[in-house]
Design an enzyme around this catalytic site. Structure first.
Site, PDB file in Angstrom:
ATOM      1  CG  HIS A   1      -2.003  -1.005   1.190  1.00  0.00           C
ATOM      2  ND1 HIS A   1      -3.333  -0.669   1.089  1.00  0.00           N
ATOM      3  CD2 HIS A   1      -1.966  -2.356   1.205  1.00  0.00           C
ATOM      4  CE1 HIS A   1      -4.075  -1.772   1.057  1.00  0.00           C
ATOM      5  NE2 HIS A   1      -3.268  -2.811   1.135  1.00  0.00           N
TER       6      HIS A   1
ATOM      7  CG  ASP B   1       0.327   9.294   0.891  1.00  0.00           C
ATOM      8  OD1 ASP B   1       0.275   8.086   1.166  1.00  0.00           O
ATOM      9  OD2 ASP B   1      -0.421  10.154   1.407  1.00  0.00           O
TER      10      ASP B   1
HETATM   11  C1  G6P Z   1      -0.973   3.228   6.179  1.00  0.00           C
HETATM   12  C2  G6P Z   1      -0.580   1.774   5.967  1.00  0.00           C
HETATM   13  C3  G6P Z   1      -1.637   0.844   6.502  1.00  0.00           C
HETATM   14  C4  G6P Z   1      -1.946   1.209   7.942  1.00  0.00           C
HETATM   15  C5  G6P Z   1      -2.375   2.661   8.063  1.00  0.00           C
HETATM   16  C6  G6P Z   1      -2.678   3.105   9.509  1.00  0.00           C
HETATM   17  O1  G6P Z   1      -2.027   3.566   5.365  1.00  0.00           O
HETATM   18  O2  G6P Z   1      -0.335   1.527   4.591  1.00  0.00           O
HETATM   19  O3  G6P Z   1      -1.204  -0.497   6.423  1.00  0.00           O
HETATM   20  O4  G6P Z   1      -2.929   0.363   8.488  1.00  0.00           O
HETATM   21  O5  G6P Z   1      -1.344   3.465   7.538  1.00  0.00           O
HETATM   22  O6  G6P Z   1      -1.573   2.916  10.321  1.00  0.00           O
HETATM   23  P1  G6P Z   1      -1.607   1.981  11.607  1.00  0.00           P
HETATM   24  O7  G6P Z   1      -0.177   1.931  12.066  1.00  0.00           O
HETATM   25  O8  G6P Z   1      -2.509   2.656  12.587  1.00  0.00           O
HETATM   26  O9  G6P Z   1      -2.142   0.630  11.207  1.00  0.00           O
END
Ligand code: G6P
Length: 465
Positions: A154, A361
């Site tokens: 992602h 990003d």
């Molecule tokens: C990004 C990453 C995701 C993640 C999100 C939130 O978008 O690509 O995999 O879940 O951030 O971050 P966190 O550490 O709270 O899961």
């Protein structure tokens, strides 16, 4: 076809009496396939310690993988978010390399791979998501050679010269290449990955395919999108109408610039506020005629760099408001809190200019959500060239996120843009978001992994299309 999704987090939140599925594009897109195939989602529940027993939420079977406090520190905050995250985002902050973090990362990846092996039926498809789980595809392949395996990153994949710094670079490549298909957010990401594989491993390339040992791995751009139809529908409710009107009244008769982000150093929040200050320095009347609303959603707050970032942003806001507030108006409104969905949609609708300026990003879904919610086709998006979304939303005002003057110029242009130009740009971006939504994305990605769903039905993820 039976589908198992593996991601660091389960798409759920705890309620007093059980679990609810949290809103998110990925789960919305995959829900029909998961339900139909009695599939499973494997991930961490969000709570340290013992994991709950497998449960069902909204028709999806959830299998929680336990993580203890030390693992969270070393695997999640450490290797995932203080090594790979900054390294993959162009080293915006220096990544840290620690062997005990790497060991925890490998051990936790093995646990996820074992859970996927245990909970996927013969010949099933497993789709692994994101940088937390790069080793899972290869670990899973040794446990279960019968499975089709996909991996989707992602976030951006870094330039070879940066990736080369990682002491475990070959392990990460081999881990990902355990998949049958690897998806990236951009054409560039997929290309760099292929080039990096050739540099560090004994592979040969043919088109989008990496030949590694006896196996061929498809390495492709698969830019993710949003559930556009759902955003349009939810932004059109009477409740959001009412709240949008209230917000507009509260903010007064002035132009509204809006930023909505997780509080993360990859989002460029401070720079975009400094660019607003530059605009006010040049044209002080905007201190009266505009307001900048910045919503910063708390994130990864145990990590020192995130706390420092927050302090830097808040002191910048203090300075701007100290310089430009009047007895009746404060130019920057700042909320450090997560936001109810209705409130978020109302903000998207109430704004005149959406500001999305990450220095790096993978995609940036906020930019897409804003466009989807512009029911009248008006509004202007100021968007960083270095966000994946810049390739999808070409009619935004694209800016170099490091260029304070350039961003300030874009604000001036956005604030003065005639309505017909706003509409021309917004219409074309919204049409694209309707054409290429997250359902199309999931269908295409699953077809590439070899699940074959794309070939059999035009859009299994959304019968309404
Ligand atoms: C990004 C990453 C995701 C993640 C999100 C939130 O978008 O690509 O995999 O879940 O951030 O971050 P966190 O550490 O709270 O899961």
């Amino acid at each position: 076809m039976s589908l198992t999704v593996v991601a660091n987090r389960l798409p759920v939140e705890r309620l007093d009496d059980g679990w609810a599925v949290s809103p998110g594009g990925l789960v919305t897109a995959l829900r029909p396939v998961l339900r139909e195939s009695e599939g499973t989602w494997i991930g961490w529940s969000g709570e340290a310690g013992d994991a709950p027993e497998p449960f069902s939420a909204d028709g999806i079977r959830m299998v929680a993988v336990p993580l203890d406090e030390t693992e969270l520190e070393h695997y999640y905050e450490g290797f995932s978010n203080s090594t790979l995250w900054p390294l993959y985002h162009d080293r915006i902050r220096p990544p840290e390399f620690h062997r005990h973090w790497w060991r925890a990362y490998s051990a936790v990846n093995r646990r996820f791979a074992q859970a996927a092996a245990r909970h996927t039926p013969h010949d099933g498809t497993v789709w692994v998501h994101d940088y937390h789980l790069s080793l899972v595809p290869n670990m899973l392949r040794s446990l279960r050679p019968d499975l089709r395996i996909g991996f989707f990153l992602h976030i951006p994949f870094p330039p070879l010269e940066l990736f080369a710094q990682l002491p475990w670079r070959e392990d990460i490549m081999v881990g990902m290449l355990g998949a049958d298909a690897i998806g990236f957010q951009s054409v560039g990401g997929a290309r760099i990955f292929r080039r990096t594989a050739r540099h560090f491993l004994d592979v040969s390339l043919r088109g989008k395919t990496v030949r590694y040992g006896e196996r061929s791995v498809r390495v492709e751009p698969q830019p993710i999108a949003i559930d556009t139809g759902a955003f349009v529908a939810q932004a059109s409710t009477a409740e959001v109408d009412r709240r949008t009107a209230e917000l507009r009244a509260e903010l007064g008769d002035r132009k509204v610039l809006l930023g909505v982000d997780r509080l993360d150093y990859t989002k460029g929040i401070r720079t975009r506020l400094r660019a607003f200050e530059t605009l006010l320095d040049r044209e002080p009347e905007w201190a009266r005629d505009a307001v900048f609303v910045q919503i910063a959603v708390p994130s990864r707050a145990n990590i020192g760099l995130y706390r420092e970032m927050r302090e830097a942003i808040e002191s910048t806001i203090g300075r701007i408001n100290g310089r430009y507030s009047s007895s009746t108006h404060v130019p920057v409104h700042y909320h450090y809190a997560s936001m109810e969905f209705t409130e978020l949609l109302a903000h998207y609708r109430a704004a005149d200019v959406m500001v999305v300026t990450p220095p790096r990003d993978g995609m940036n879904l906020v930019a897409m959500e804003f466009c989807a919610c512009r029911l009248q086709d008006d509004g202007v998006l100021v968007l960083s060239e270095l966000a994946g979304a810049a390739h999808q939303l070409r009619q935004s005002l694209l800016v170099n996120p490091y260029d304070l003057d350039g961003i300030a110029d874009a604000y001036g242009r956005a604030l003065r843009m005639p309505l017909d130009e706003q509409r021309r740009r917004m219409r074309s971006m919204r049409a694209r978001l309707r054409r290429r939504d997250v359902h199309v994305w999931a269908r295409d990605a699953l077809a590439t992994i070899g699940a074959g769903t794309g070939a059999r039905s035009p859009n299994p993820a959304d019968g309404s299309q």
